[in-house]
Motif scaffolding. Structure first.
Motif, short mmCIF file in Angstrom:
data_model
loop_
_atom_site.label_atom_id
_atom_site.label_comp_id
_atom_site.label_asym_id
_atom_site.label_seq_id
_atom_site.Cartn_x
_atom_site.Cartn_y
_atom_site.Cartn_z
N ILE A 1 24.69 -47.41 -53.84
CA ILE A 1 23.61 -46.94 -52.97
C ILE A 1 24.10 -46.92 -51.54
O ILE A 1 24.59 -47.92 -51.02
CB ILE A 1 22.37 -47.83 -53.11
CG1 ILE A 1 21.86 -47.75 -54.55
CG2 ILE A 1 21.28 -47.41 -52.12
CD1 ILE A 1 20.75 -48.71 -54.87
N VAL B 1 22.86 -42.00 -53.61
CA VAL B 1 23.93 -42.75 -54.26
C VAL B 1 25.22 -41.94 -54.20
O VAL B 1 25.20 -40.71 -54.16
CB VAL B 1 23.59 -43.09 -55.74
CG1 VAL B 1 22.37 -43.97 -55.81
CG2 VAL B 1 23.40 -41.85 -56.58
N LEU C 1 16.68 -42.71 -53.36
CA LEU C 1 17.88 -43.30 -52.79
C LEU C 1 19.06 -42.33 -52.88
O LEU C 1 19.15 -41.55 -53.84
CB LEU C 1 18.24 -44.60 -53.53
CG LEU C 1 17.20 -45.71 -53.44
CD1 LEU C 1 17.61 -46.90 -54.30
CD2 LEU C 1 17.02 -46.15 -51.99
#
Length: 100
Positions: free
Chosen positions: A6, A27, A25
């Motif tokens: 992440i 990544v 998120l």
């Protein structure tokens, strides 16, 4: 499944209502030795992952099967936080340290 780390978050005030309340998120896929690969992916977090943690990411139709994402327009979902990765390459086994 993809191993990734992440690296950031995405905030979107206007989005499909089925994404409301979902944490997005950024990544970055990583190699088994922990080095970065090219590219980034935005994934919906289903497990409460944190910044810089290594995670398991599923993509495509598998992402829509993750907990709480049925009928949600996602292409990638974080489905696990990685504690360790063990690689057995025979007599000279290599073990990767946790949360590198």
């Amino acid at each position: 499944m993809i191993i990734a780390r992440i690296v950031g978050t995405v905030v979107s005030s206007q989005k499909d209502e089925r994404l409301l309340g979902k944490k997005l998120l950024i990544v970055r896929p990583v190699n088994l030795d922990g080095t970065d690969t090219s590219g980034y992916v935005v994934a919906v977090d289903t497990v409460g992952a944190g910044f810089h943690e290594r995670v398991l990411v599923v993509a495509g139709s598998s992402a829509r099967l993750a907990q709480g994402l049925k009928d949600t327009p996602v292409d990638a979902a974080i489905v696990g936080v990685i504690d360790t990765v063990d690689i057995d390459d025979g007599p000279m086994s290599k073990v990767q340290s946790p949360r590198s």
